[in-house]
Design an enzyme around this catalytic site. Sequence first.
Site, PDB file in Angstrom:
ATOM      1  N   GLU A 141      71.213  32.782  17.499  1.00  0.00           N
ATOM      2  CA  GLU A 141      70.465  31.735  16.802  1.00  0.00           C
ATOM      3  C   GLU A 141      69.191  31.518  17.601  1.00  0.00           C
ATOM      4  O   GLU A 141      69.227  30.928  18.676  1.00  0.00           O
ATOM      5  CB  GLU A 141      71.287  30.439  16.724  1.00  0.00           C
ATOM      6  N   CYS A 181      64.817  24.009  16.226  1.00  0.00           N
ATOM      7  CA  CYS A 181      64.507  25.380  15.797  1.00  0.00           C
ATOM      8  C   CYS A 181      64.010  25.366  14.358  1.00  0.00           C
ATOM      9  O   CYS A 181      63.241  26.227  13.950  1.00  0.00           O
ATOM     10  CB  CYS A 181      65.751  26.232  15.919  1.00  0.00           C
TER      11      CYS A 181
END
Length: 540
Positions: A242, A276
């Site tokens: 990720e 993110c």
Amino acid sequence: MSAVLPTKSEELVSYNPATGDEVGRVAVTSPDGVVGAVARAREAFQSWRKTTFNERKRLVMAAREVILADIDGIAKLISAESGKPFGEAISMEIAPVLDLMQYFARSAEKLLKPHKIGIGLYALLGRSSKIVYHPLGVVGIIPAWNYPFSIPLGEAAMALMAGNTVVIKPSELTPMVGLKIGEIFEKAGFPADCVQIISGAGETGAALVEAAPQKIMFTGSVATGKKIAAAAAKNLTSCVFELGGKDPMIVFEDANLELAASAAVWGSFCNSGQSCSSVERLYVHESVADKLTKLIVEKTRELKQGVGTREDVSIGAMSSERQIEIVEDHVADFVASGAKIEIGGVRSPALGRPSAGHEPPKGGTQNLFFEPTVITSVNNDMRAMREETFGPTLPIATFSTEQGAIRLANDSEFGLTASVWTRDYARGRRVAEQIEAGSVCVNEVLYTHGIGQTPWGGFKNSGRGRTHGTEGLMELVQPQHIHTNRLAILPDAWWMPYSSNAVETFRDMARKFASGSLLKTTALLPQLAKRIRELIRKRS
Ligand code: NAD
């Protein structure tokens, strides 16, 4: 179990980025300690894998109760260690992970239930196929600092429900939140060594990869992701990555601008932009650009910035000097390239304080508060529109056509999330499907990591594999195919010995059976019977 500190070689000291106060300290786990933790996790796996889904569910639900009993204490710790507002620690970390935990506690058994799969014409030969899911073993979790509670805890809960044991190496910037996760599982009554926390920086993470757990769940930068991929290759350890994002928000001329402006402010400034999936690029139709920008600037002006542990603060401190320097560098790049700062653009002058002894600049003033910053007259050629900023900046560019907006959004090495704002839902979905990103929202922004039921992960350099959702659960198990022949009285036509008759049968199988058509396959039967007779004759 939990908070395992096998060998004290050195200490990791955690500081509140807003105040410089010490939050706590923990011994760094030595390389041998990491190997030992993984070995104990392997041992614990042997009995944990045999637990029933009901038992796992009971323990994960008990862990939820431990969290619920201390929501404020946990939120304060998250806020103190990461700098994020107290409210966000609850809304964006604790609440979503509680939801994820109840979902997987209740659903894992159903999602991992053995099931039959269709095998087409092979079924006519008396065969059947079933898929059974087995746990992997030890899952190593290496998270970032920006969601130090919800990301590792959620991944751990999913891994445990799937029957794995877990070793977590929290970020060196948030070690005390990491220890809190271990404490929660311990208080919930998990068996020894099912969840272990090791502490340290990159070297400790590297030692965890080296110790060859069955899976690495990594959250962090592209650069570290590549290092882990290379190290994991040595043992063929499978990884989920990720990674970073540069997420676009597209606002069409028919969007609810009031709502879009509020969403842009939250989407780019929550957690001081250190998500993110932060909005890092806003593309607005040129006909409404001025109006939207004005609304965004007005809403930004209203935000209170300060020490995150205060409940009325919307924007807290950034996590570290290193991170705030990246933001300053990007803002400087925007300005040097001709962009205009509409509001913000500097460290908040009112929030500077004398530097604590451990902080740079020594003896000077420390200030990790960057003002929420809105920037216009930007374009995709600017470096700061291409690299991940991870800070409270909202650059706004314009477009004139739908295809132009899609092109701008896709013009990035990243592809984590995106959002499309329009009152025309058909257009929203049409555009969404053309955007290269793992999650695309129509008239929503950023929050889908909080929906544990849905897959989370990136396209392009934003990652590999998925966490959350059924897809994420599948990363934590290995499927096993059980194939049964209930007509095990005759040899198969493709067995040895071969002959001209065999080759003729194989040709027919390729042409008829492999067509998937029952009608064509029926025509194969005489040849098949001939071949089987041949095999029986040769056998007797
Ligand atoms: P980072 O890559 O510096 O560190 C992440 C973790 O990796 C830390 O725990 C660190 O100690 C560890 N690490 C560092 N070097 C290692 C090595 N060689 N081997 C093993 N572990 C090592 O990232 P960061 O600064 O902590 O986090 C910010 C990044 O995380 C941003 O790019 C952000 O976009 C990304 N992120 C992505 C998601 C997502 O879901 N895609 C979520 C949160 C953060």
